[in-house]
Design a protein around this motif. Structure first.
Motif, PDB file in Angstrom:
ATOM      1  N   GLU A   1     -97.859   6.495  30.000  1.00  0.00           N
ATOM      2  CA  GLU A   1     -97.138   7.177  28.923  1.00  0.00           C
ATOM      3  C   GLU A   1     -97.077   8.679  29.151  1.00  0.00           C
ATOM      4  OE1 GLU A   1     -95.704   5.367  26.563  1.00  0.00           O
ATOM      5  OE2 GLU A   1     -96.524   3.565  27.503  1.00  0.00           O
ATOM      6  N   GLU A   2     -97.516   9.144  30.309  1.00  0.00           N
ATOM      7  CA  GLU A   2     -97.624  10.577  30.574  1.00  0.00           C
ATOM      8  C   GLU A   2     -96.514  11.038  31.509  1.00  0.00           C
ATOM      9  OE1 GLU A   2    -100.991  13.789  32.170  1.00  0.00           O
ATOM     10  OE2 GLU A   2    -101.321  11.612  32.322  1.00  0.00           O
TER      11      GLU A   2
ATOM     12  N   ILE B   1     -95.448  13.938  34.114  1.00  0.00           N
ATOM     13  CA  ILE B   1     -96.162  14.896  34.956  1.00  0.00           C
ATOM     14  C   ILE B   1     -95.157  15.704  35.764  1.00  0.00           C
ATOM     15  CG2 ILE B   1     -97.832  15.154  36.827  1.00  0.00           C
ATOM     16  CD1 ILE B   1     -99.076  12.517  35.951  1.00  0.00           C
TER      17      ILE B   1
END
Length: 507
Positions: free
Chosen positions: A465-466, A468
């Motif tokens: 869910e990140e 980057i």
């Protein structure tokens, strides 16, 4: 039978009455919402969701709770044809040309010889069950082709990722076998009413119609690619309007010239979708929505044509024909057609089982009614019965059979977020999504240690869910998703690093 909704629903099909438009929008909106919300629960059972739409149409009909008497076969035929054009166009846009090259030969044999064999076998069964020769031949012709709308919905909507040659053979067959069924049906209708006796010219009509449809489709597809590259429209929403004109024009031109309009639409979309197209992501998404809307509307309307009381007298023969088609006629025809192509036995058996019937046979069953064939409505209701049983038996078991035979290709997980690059101009660049498989050489490497072409770069990395940011010290972990921007000439090198992209994001 309760007819509590009749005062609201009846004006829908009598547009001259006051309030008809409001009633039409109200009922159609409610049926759409109900179909979409509850369709996901139906799909979990493996039953094609189109069956739900058909059932809702019957409930709204004269013998359902709606109480709407609708028997306008001509109107249903026209609306159904337009819906099939839109569904086939969407199917062609989403089919890769490299897969079609592997499947074109077996799919062509299935779409011609396979249809004729199926029609003949069903006709023999119908005659044995007590139909006259005219009725038996007509029934065999009408149910002889598979349905593109149902096949696309089950395979793509159900996310069944089959082996490329297998899946594409089924899809191309369903998109190309309508001409044979149409020719057989029209010829038999003409023979029954006494206007055009059957002759050997049928053997000439089929390849001629296919050739004309193929030629028109290729020509229209390349013309559409050229037009989309040259034209500058004022708004992005006008591009799908232009491609809709390509779909309808391809069908109409092929039909006027004596060819297969359905094949022309599919091929035009195939050529268009495999070339450089501006606003690609927007076009794909909009045509997918239009195809689903067309399918829902078509099956709802066809359900209105059915009178349940007329199904009971033909239930026995309908059930017998449906079982014979599923267990004997289709598998035997597929086996005979695919024997020279060296398909594995389980793939031949699978294609024999996945011979889904849907809207096309029902639409073809309106031909005899419009042509004044005696007992035509009896044939229509037998066909409807066959379609329903076909959806419940082969249709409901497709996912289980696919997994049991081990024919599903493992699908890489999709990212939790998606980036799309929209442009109404042709740009020399692509935005591609890749899954970092543990087997890739770049898995575990930092971006600083990966050599990219001068015009390529990782734009974003997604880990669970990140989101980057792509920096030199960012490490690509197995299971990550990355979005890479590259120029067209650098794509082969990027695919050497990251494998095949999950989806194209061409500008």
């Amino acid at each position: 039978m309760s007819h509590v909704l009749a005062p609201i629903l009846t004006p829908v099909l009598a547009l001259s009455e006051p309030g008809a438009t409001s009633a039409l929008l109200l009922i159609f909106g409610l049926l759409l919402a109900f179909s979409i919300i509850f369709g996901r629960y139906v799909e979990r059972s493996g039953v094609p969701v189109a069956l739900l739409f058909l059932g809702l149409g019957m409930l709204a009909g004269s013998e359902g709770i709606g109480g709407v008497a609708f028997d306008n076969y001509g109107f249903a035929f026209r609306v159904g044809t337009m819906a099939l054009v839109l569904i086939l166009f969407d199917g062609g846009l989403n089919t890769k040309l490299r897969a079609v090259r592997q499947a074109v030969a077996p799919a062509t044999v299935l779409a011609t010889i396979g249809v004729a064999l199926t029609a003949g076998l069903v006709a023999l069964a119908g005659r044995w069950l007590g139909l006259t020769w005219g009725e038996a031949l007509l029934l065999g012709a009408v149910v002889s082709s598979t349905d593109a709308a149902t096949v696309f919905a089950v395979l793509r909507g159900g996310r069944l990722r089959l082996r490329p040659r297998l899946g594409t053979t089924l899809e191309v067959e369903s998109g190309a076998n309508d001409p044979m069924a149409v020719i057989l049906t029209m010829a038999i209708v003409g023979a029954i009413v006494g206007s055009e006796p059957l002759s050997w010219m049928l053997l000439v009509d089929v390849p001629v119609q296919l050739a004309i449809g193929l030629g028109i489709g290729i020509g229209m597809g390349y013309a559409a690619r050229w037009l989309l590259a040259k034209v500058r429209l004022s708004a992005g929403g006008l591009y799908p309007v232009l491609t809709l004109s390509v779909a309808f024009s391809s069908f109409g031109l092929a039909q006027v010239l004596g060819g297969s309009g359905f094949l022309a639409v599919y091929v035009a979309a195939l050529v268009l979708g495999n070339g450089p197209v501006p606003y690609r992501n927007g076009l794909t998404r909009i045509h997918d929505a239009i195809a689903w809307l067309s399918q829902i509307a078509m099956f709802l309307m066809l359900g209105l044509l059915v009178f349940p009381s007329q199904l009971f007298p033909v239930a026995g023969i309908g059930l017998a024909i449906a079982l014979f088609l599923a267990f004997v006629a289709r598998p035997l025809a597929v086996l005979l057609c695919l024997a020279p192509f060296r398909f594995p036995p389980k793939e031949i058996g699978y294609m024999g089982w996945v011979g889904l019937r849907g809207a096309v046979p029902i639409i073809l069953a309106t031909f005899p009614v419009l042509g004044g064939v005696p007992e035509a409505e009896k044939i229509f209701h037998i066909v409807f019965f066959v379609v329903v049983i076909n959806a419940l038996i082969p249709g409901a078991t497709i996912r289980w059979v696919t997994r049991k035979l081990g024919l599903i290709v493992p699908e890489k997980p999709l990212p939790s977020a998606a980036i799309e690059l929209h442009s109404t101009r042709m740009l020399n660049g692509e935005l591609l999504s890749f899954y970092i498989d543990p087997s890739l050489a770049v898995a575990g490497a930092s971006l600083a240690h990966i050599t990219f072409p001068a015009g390529a770069s990782i734009v974003l990395l997604i880990r669970g869910e990140e989101l980057i940011a792509a920096r030199g010290n960012t490490v690509l972990n197995p299971g990550d998703h990355v979005y890479v921007f590259c120029r067209g000439e650098d794509r082969p090198f990027i695919e050497l690093l990251f494998g095949r992209p999950l989806e194209d994001g061409a500008a």
